[in-house]
Design an enzyme around this catalytic site. Structure first.
Site, PDB file in Angstrom:
ATOM      1  N   GLY A  58      83.531  23.895  46.780  1.00 22.47           N
ATOM      2  CA  GLY A  58      84.495  22.854  46.270  1.00 22.47           C
ATOM      3  C   GLY A  58      84.516  21.607  46.449  1.00 22.47           C
ATOM      4  O   GLY A  58      83.457  20.696  47.312  1.00 22.47           O
ATOM      5  N   ARG A 115      79.388  18.796  53.591  1.00 22.85           N
ATOM      6  CA  ARG A 115      79.746  19.152  54.287  1.00 22.85           C
ATOM      7  C   ARG A 115      78.866  20.196  55.530  1.00 22.85           C
ATOM      8  O   ARG A 115      78.972  20.662  56.789  1.00 22.85           O
ATOM      9  CB  ARG A 115      80.798  20.699  54.561  1.00 22.85           C
ATOM     10  N   HIS A 130      86.113  20.349  49.251  1.00 24.49           N
ATOM     11  CA  HIS A 130      85.483  20.310  50.376  1.00 24.49           C
ATOM     12  C   HIS A 130      84.236  20.286  50.953  1.00 24.49           C
ATOM     13  O   HIS A 130      84.257  19.603  52.035  1.00 24.49           O
ATOM     14  CB  HIS A 130      86.841  21.917  50.955  1.00 24.49           C
ATOM     15  N   CYS A 131      83.337  21.262  50.147  1.00 26.65           N
ATOM     16  CA  CYS A 131      82.330  21.318  50.590  1.00 26.65           C
ATOM     17  C   CYS A 131      81.616  20.077  50.585  1.00 26.65           C
ATOM     18  O   CYS A 131      80.015  19.880  51.628  1.00 26.65           O
ATOM     19  CB  CYS A 131      81.895  22.474  49.578  1.00 26.65           C
ATOM     20  N   ILE A 132      81.677  19.280  49.995  1.00 24.40           N
ATOM     21  CA  ILE A 132      81.290  18.182  49.926  1.00 24.40           C
ATOM     22  C   ILE A 132      81.384  17.357  50.450  1.00 24.40           C
ATOM     23  O   ILE A 132      80.820  15.847  49.789  1.00 24.40           O
ATOM     24  CB  ILE A 132      80.735  17.465  47.684  1.00 24.40           C
TER      25      ILE A 132
END
Length: 344
Positions: free
Chosen positions: A331, A86, A333-335
């Protein structure tokens, strides 16, 4: 041309991820490394049930990635050090005046403010790499920014944080007007909702200094999901209360006040390093589904699924244990990073 970042709920062509590689983020023991590989793999398999997934893999991890991911996930090799897709990858945009045109905003990335521990120079090239692989026009930006530092509704509204885009370690000479002008140029933003800060743990050495994607998101225009810490014993209790008050005064691109929906935190308050920032807001939306963070709290995980199912009608909510990902600084969403579908 006018670039616009679609809402995450718009149809996707695919999702992009980056596979972990050895280094400070993954962990310094074999057990920690295996835990990290397994967590990223679990998210990849969950996403791949709904839409195509491309995994960028450092050559040093190619054999492991192929073994763990299997044949249903596209693997492309490129040098990388950090693997929070992300943040290190491009933000994909479209041009409504040129149907079929895909753009890829290549933000300047400096490891979340160039802390001493960060290894980021290789992954700073992934915006151009992934954008090129996707056949997108590269939209270069000198703004130091990360995909986790913004959320949009697809209609001009963007959420962002004063301690991220105005961080002097990122953008030394930035002010709100300059940041807003660049976001208007690159993602088509017309209304800017500035959060004064993020969650407490995100200001630790390994944090992002306040990414919005762990705090609030926009499931549809006019609606906001907001992290709610319900225990007065946690420092984020006052943080989330204050943010709710601030955001209740905000307006979106259409001039509407937001319908704010609380997304309560799980019951766990601390881990071995202190107060946790576990947040159900950090989910990712896919075609026909939502990949939600799980924290081993059956009651809270189930409650989050119910809220997410209501916020994203018609999508199946799937929970994946996100604790190993949060242990490493982010989390689900971050990856992940979505590539919107465009007309052929």
């Amino acid at each position: 041309m006018t670039w616009r970042m679609p809402a995450e709920t718009a149809p996707h062509e695919r999702t992009w991820m980056a596979f972990p590689r050895e280094g400070i983020t993954l962990g310094d023991t074999e057990a920690l490394r295996e835990e990290g590989y397994a967590a990223w793999t679990a998210v990849a398999h969950a996403v791949a049930e709904f839409e195509p997934l491309t995994m960028v893999v450092d050559p040093s991890e190619a054999n492991r990635a192929r073994r763990m991911l299997g044949s249903g996930i596209e693997i492309v090799e490129a040098p990388l050090d950090e693997f929070w897709m992300r943040d290190v990858g491009p933000t994909f945009v479209v041009d409504d005046d040129r149907p079929g045109e895909l753009g890829a905003v290549d933000w300047t990335f400096n490891g979340w403010g160039a802390p001493d521990w960060a290894e980021w120079q290789l992954s700073a090239e992934l915006g151009r790499f992934a954008g090129g692989r996707a056949g997108a026009e590269i939209v270069s930006s000198l703004l130091v920014n990360e995909g986790g530092g913004i959320h949009v509704d697809g209609e001009g509204t963007v959420l962002l944080t004063e301690t991220v885009q105005l961080d002097p370690r990122r953008n030394r000479f930035a002010d709100k007007a300059r940041v807003e002008a660049e976001l208007a140029r690159t993602i088509g933003a017309t209304a800017f909702v500035w959060l004064p800060r993020g969650l407490t743990r995100d200001y630790d050495d390994f944090g992002t200094n306040g990414h919005v994607d762990i705090v609030a998101t926009l499931p549809s225009p006019g609606r906001m999901l907001l992290h709610a810490q319900t225990s007065p014993d946690h420092p984020d209790y006052e943080v989330s209360r204050s943010l709710r008050e601030t955001l209740s005064q905000a307006r979106d691109a259409a001039g509407r006040a937001f319908e704010i929906i609380d997304l309560p935190a799980p019951a766990t308050l601390k881990d071995h390093e202190g107060f946790v920032d576990w947040s159900y807001v950090n989910h990712t939306v896919v075609n026909g589904g939502v990949i939600a963070c799980g924290f081993g709290d059956d009651e809270a995980d189930a409650r989050a699924r119910e809220i997410l199912a209501e916020a994203y009608p018609g999508r199946r909510v799937v929970t994946v244990d996100a604790r190993p990902i949060f242990d490493r600084g982010g989390g689900i969403h971050c990856i992940t990073q979505q590539q919107p579908a465009v007309a052929s």
